[in-house]
Design an enzyme around this catalytic site. Structure first.
Site, short mmCIF file in Angstrom:
data_model
loop_
_atom_site.label_atom_id
_atom_site.label_comp_id
_atom_site.label_asym_id
_atom_site.label_seq_id
_atom_site.Cartn_x
_atom_site.Cartn_y
_atom_site.Cartn_z
N ASP A 71 0.84 -1.19 0.00
CA ASP A 71 0.00 0.00 0.00
C ASP A 71 0.88 1.25 0.00
O ASP A 71 0.68 2.17 -0.79
CB ASP A 71 -0.93 0.00 1.23
CG ASP A 71 -1.95 1.13 1.17
OD1 ASP A 71 -2.35 1.54 0.06
OD2 ASP A 71 -2.36 1.62 2.25
N ASN A 98 0.38 -8.42 -7.29
CA ASN A 98 -0.76 -8.47 -6.40
C ASN A 98 -1.40 -9.83 -6.34
O ASN A 98 -2.17 -10.10 -5.45
CB ASN A 98 -1.83 -7.52 -6.97
CG ASN A 98 -1.98 -6.35 -6.08
OD1 ASN A 98 -1.13 -6.12 -5.24
ND2 ASN A 98 -3.05 -5.65 -6.28
N HIS A 196 10.65 -10.18 6.12
CA HIS A 196 10.69 -11.52 5.56
C HIS A 196 11.05 -12.56 6.62
O HIS A 196 11.37 -13.70 6.29
CB HIS A 196 11.65 -11.57 4.36
CG HIS A 196 11.08 -10.93 3.13
ND1 HIS A 196 11.77 -10.79 1.95
CD2 HIS A 196 9.85 -10.40 2.90
CE1 HIS A 196 11.00 -10.19 1.04
NE2 HIS A 196 9.83 -9.94 1.60
N ASP A 254 11.77 -17.56 5.86
CA ASP A 254 12.76 -17.72 6.94
C ASP A 254 12.57 -19.12 7.51
O ASP A 254 11.88 -19.31 8.51
CB ASP A 254 12.50 -16.64 8.01
CG ASP A 254 13.48 -16.75 9.17
OD1 ASP A 254 14.51 -17.43 9.04
OD2 ASP A 254 13.20 -16.13 10.22
N SER A 257 11.40 -20.78 11.20
CA SER A 257 10.69 -19.89 12.12
C SER A 257 9.83 -18.90 11.36
O SER A 257 9.80 -17.72 11.66
CB SER A 257 11.66 -19.17 13.06
OG SER A 257 12.24 -18.05 12.45
N ASP A 262 11.30 -12.68 14.30
CA ASP A 262 12.49 -12.72 15.14
C ASP A 262 13.72 -12.35 14.30
O ASP A 262 13.58 -11.91 13.16
CB ASP A 262 12.66 -14.12 15.76
CG ASP A 262 12.68 -15.21 14.70
OD1 ASP A 262 12.95 -14.89 13.51
OD2 ASP A 262 12.43 -16.37 15.03
C1 HEM Z 1 13.02 -5.37 -2.45
C2 HEM Z 1 12.01 -5.48 -1.63
C3 HEM Z 1 11.07 -6.65 -1.56
C4 HEM Z 1 10.86 -7.64 -2.47
C5 HEM Z 1 11.53 -7.85 -3.83
C6 HEM Z 1 9.86 -8.52 -1.91
C7 HEM Z 1 9.35 -9.63 -2.56
C8 HEM Z 1 8.47 -10.53 -2.01
C9 HEM Z 1 7.96 -11.71 -2.69
C10 HEM Z 1 8.29 -12.11 -4.11
C11 HEM Z 1 7.17 -12.36 -1.82
C12 HEM Z 1 6.44 -13.68 -2.05
C13 HEM Z 1 5.08 -13.47 -2.65
C14 HEM Z 1 4.43 -14.79 -2.98
O1 HEM Z 1 4.83 -15.42 -3.97
O2 HEM Z 1 3.53 -15.24 -2.25
C15 HEM Z 1 7.17 -11.61 -0.58
C16 HEM Z 1 6.50 -11.96 0.55
C17 HEM Z 1 6.45 -11.17 1.67
N1 HEM Z 1 6.97 -9.91 1.82
FE1 HEM Z 1 8.26 -9.00 0.61
N2 HEM Z 1 9.50 -8.06 -0.69
C18 HEM Z 1 10.20 -6.92 -0.44
C19 HEM Z 1 10.11 -6.11 0.69
C20 HEM Z 1 9.25 -6.33 1.73
C21 HEM Z 1 9.06 -5.43 2.84
C22 HEM Z 1 9.77 -4.10 3.02
C23 HEM Z 1 8.12 -6.01 3.64
C24 HEM Z 1 7.51 -5.50 4.91
C25 HEM Z 1 7.45 -4.25 5.31
C26 HEM Z 1 7.78 -7.29 3.06
C27 HEM Z 1 6.95 -8.23 3.62
C28 HEM Z 1 6.67 -9.46 3.08
C29 HEM Z 1 5.96 -10.51 3.80
C30 HEM Z 1 5.51 -10.45 5.25
C31 HEM Z 1 5.81 -11.58 2.91
C32 HEM Z 1 5.09 -12.91 3.16
C33 HEM Z 1 3.68 -12.81 2.65
C34 HEM Z 1 2.83 -14.03 2.94
O3 HEM Z 1 3.27 -14.99 3.56
O4 HEM Z 1 1.64 -13.98 2.53
N3 HEM Z 1 8.47 -7.44 1.89
N4 HEM Z 1 7.96 -10.50 -0.74
C1 LIG Z 2 -6.06 -11.73 -3.67
C2 LIG Z 2 -6.68 -10.92 -4.75
O1 LIG Z 2 -7.68 -10.26 -4.57
N1 LIG Z 2 -6.01 -10.92 -5.89
C3 LIG Z 2 -6.55 -10.38 -7.09
C4 LIG Z 2 -5.37 -10.03 -7.98
O2 LIG Z 2 -5.67 -10.13 -9.34
C5 LIG Z 2 -6.38 -11.28 -9.78
C6 LIG Z 2 -6.46 -11.24 -11.30
O3 LIG Z 2 -7.10 -10.07 -11.74
C7 LIG Z 2 -7.76 -11.28 -9.12
O4 LIG Z 2 -8.56 -12.34 -9.61
C8 LIG Z 2 -7.52 -11.44 -7.65
O5 LIG Z 2 -8.75 -11.35 -6.97
#
Ligand code: HEM
Ligand SMILES: CC(=O)N[C@H]1CO[C@H](CO)[C@@H](O)[C@@H]1O
Ligand SMILES: *[C@@H]1O[C@H](CO)[C@@H](O)[C@H](O)[C@H]1NC(C)=O
Ligand SMILES: *[C@@H]1O[C@H](CO)[C@@H](O)[C@H](O)[C@H]1NC(C)=O
Ligand SMILES: *[C@@H]1O[C@H](CO)[C@@H](O)[C@H](O)[C@H]1NC(C)=O
Length: 337
Positions: A71, A98, A196, A254, A257, A262
């Site tokens: 956001d 997204n 992460h 990670d 964990s 952490d």
């Molecule tokens: C260069 C910066 C970053 C990149 C390239 C990046 C990329 C990604 C990607 C590719 C995923 C996996 C999405 C998926 O396939 O489900 C992910 C997950 C996540 N990212 Fe990042 N991220 C970045 C920075 C951040 C930052 C700054 C935050 C928090 C403030 C964040 C929080 C998270 C969290 C919590 C997840 C896990 C989401 C889940 O389990 O549903 N990321 N990120």
């Molecule tokens: C989780 C979610 O709302 N994702 C949206 C992102 O884009 C796809 C393709 O347009 C939507 O179907 C999903 O609802």
């Protein structure tokens, strides 16, 4: 400021809020406890609702933390990530990165609860910021005082997503470029990547790193071979012409964990090069690498948690709408017009 053990007593919160408010009367801006007069239960209600949401699905904690990042980076922390596409144009939430964002329903659920208590008062952007803070806290991470007072934007354009969010195959130069546009420096990068510490990824973002790093069917040499072998078991090579890694498999960011916020993320990056190239990129720059080493060997999480709170507040101020700007919508995902 952060607290690891428990939430502070209400009196202390109110005092802090009053002090913060006094220091900030000069102009409309974010403040701790923005809703203390207009919706005093707002923060408690968000936390209570978050407890229920995570009881039903613990994996939403990382998803809601990530939603705040998305956001804020796309168009500022203005809740516009929640808007659904209209016929006129594709919205942020339907842009490619997204597709793995989750937690829209959770935010709407919290919003609906707040609307019954304080109608048209609490912005979606603030709900996302509070939910992110609570997600960290409820994952055994630190508590910090979140700033509120954001209003919601109604402009959402899918193309912005690609322009504002660094891709997971970024090197440190790319990452710094994207983050500096949001006034976030090298230290902020190193601190915020600690997000992460919780959550998972689909296979898509790491397939290139595992199977075709330079286009010669090779593996990223900066990735620890044992870790790479483990990842390859979870994520087989993409089928030719197959849908790019949008499958069901999820890999922990990670390992070991991924439910707890952490410091082990930093030890993981140092030992293996991290899950994404962008995680490993922290080791390419002396400042970010120094920070990773420091946190990885810290005997107490206190200093990191203080840094984290400060960096989250900083990120949470990105291009916010305050005062008379923006709007408060009854439903986060639906345009008012
Ligand atoms: C260069 C910066 C970053 C990149 C390239 C990046 C990329 C990604 C990607 C590719 C995923 C996996 C999405 C998926 O396939 O489900 C992910 C997950 C996540 N990212 Fe990042 N991220 C970045 C920075 C951040 C930052 C700054 C935050 C928090 C403030 C964040 C929080 C998270 C969290 C919590 C997840 C896990 C989401 C889940 O389990 O549903 N990321 N990120
Ligand atoms: C989780 C979610 O709302 N994702 C949206 C992102 O884009 C796809 C393709 O347009 C939507 O179907 C999903 O609802
Ligand atoms: C942690 O990762 C495993 C996959 O290894 C997954 O099943 C689980 O849901 C993850 N937990 C969270 C909170 O994301
Ligand atoms: C590997 O990468 C190269 C260069 O990007 C590309 O042309 C090739 O199709 C890729 N191979 C596979 C199997 O994905
Ligand atoms: C967006 O909000 C502004 C006020 O901030 C309003 O003037 C405008 O009509 C709204 N536009 C749409 C498309 O909802």
């Amino acid at each position: 400021m952060w607290r690891r053990e428990r939430r502070p007593p209400l009196v202390l919160l109110l005092l802090l809020a009053a002090a913060a408010a006094a220091a900030m009367v000069m102009s409309a801006q974010l403040e701790v406890g923005f809703y203390r007069l207009t919706c005093p239960v707002a923060e408690d209600l968000v936390l209570a609702e978050m407890r229920l949401i995570l009881m039903e699905d613990a994996t939403l904690a990382p998803s809601l933390l990530r939603m705040h990042y998305h956001d804020c980076f796309v168009q500022g922390c203005d809740g516009s990530i929640m808007l659904r596409s209209r016929k006129k144009g594709k919205a942020e939430r339907d842009a490619l990165p997204n597709r793995s964002l989750r937690g829209y329903d959770a935010i709407e659920r919290i919003k609906a609860r707040l609307e019954t208590v304080c109608p048209l008062t609490v912005s979606c952007a603030d709900i996302i910021a509070m939910a992110a803070r609570d997600a960290v806290y409820l994952s055994d991470g630190p508590w910090y005082d979140v700033e509120t007072g954001r209003r919601d934007g109604n402009l959402t354009v899918a193309e912005y997503v690609d322009n504002d969010l660094p891709p997971p195959d970024s090197n440190i130069v790319d990452v710094k470029t994207f983050f500096s546009v949001k006034s976030l420096n090298s230290k902020d990068i190193a601190v915020l990547f600690g997000c992460h510490s919780i959550g998972t990824s689909h296979c898509g973002p790491i397939q290139k790193r595992l199977y075709n790093f330079t286009g010669n069917m090779d593996q990223d040499p900066s990735l620890d071979p044992a870790y790479a072998a483990q990842l390859k078991k979870l994520c087989p090579p993409p089928r030719p012409g197959g849908a790019g890694g949008e499958g069901k498999v999820k890999v922990p960011l990670d390992p070991g964990s991924n439910y707890t916020f952490d410091l082990s993320y930093y030890r993981h990056v140092l030992a293996t090069g991290g899950l994404f190239q962008s995680d490993g990129s922290l080791l390419q720059d002396p400042v970010t690498k120094g920070y990773v080493e420091k946190v990885a060997s810290a005997s107490s999480p206190d200093e990191y948690y203080a840094d984290f709170a400060a960096a989250m507040l900083k990120m949470g101020r990105t291009d916010v709408l305050v005062g008379d700007l923006g709007e408060i919508r009854p439903t986060c995902g639906i345009f008012v017009d």
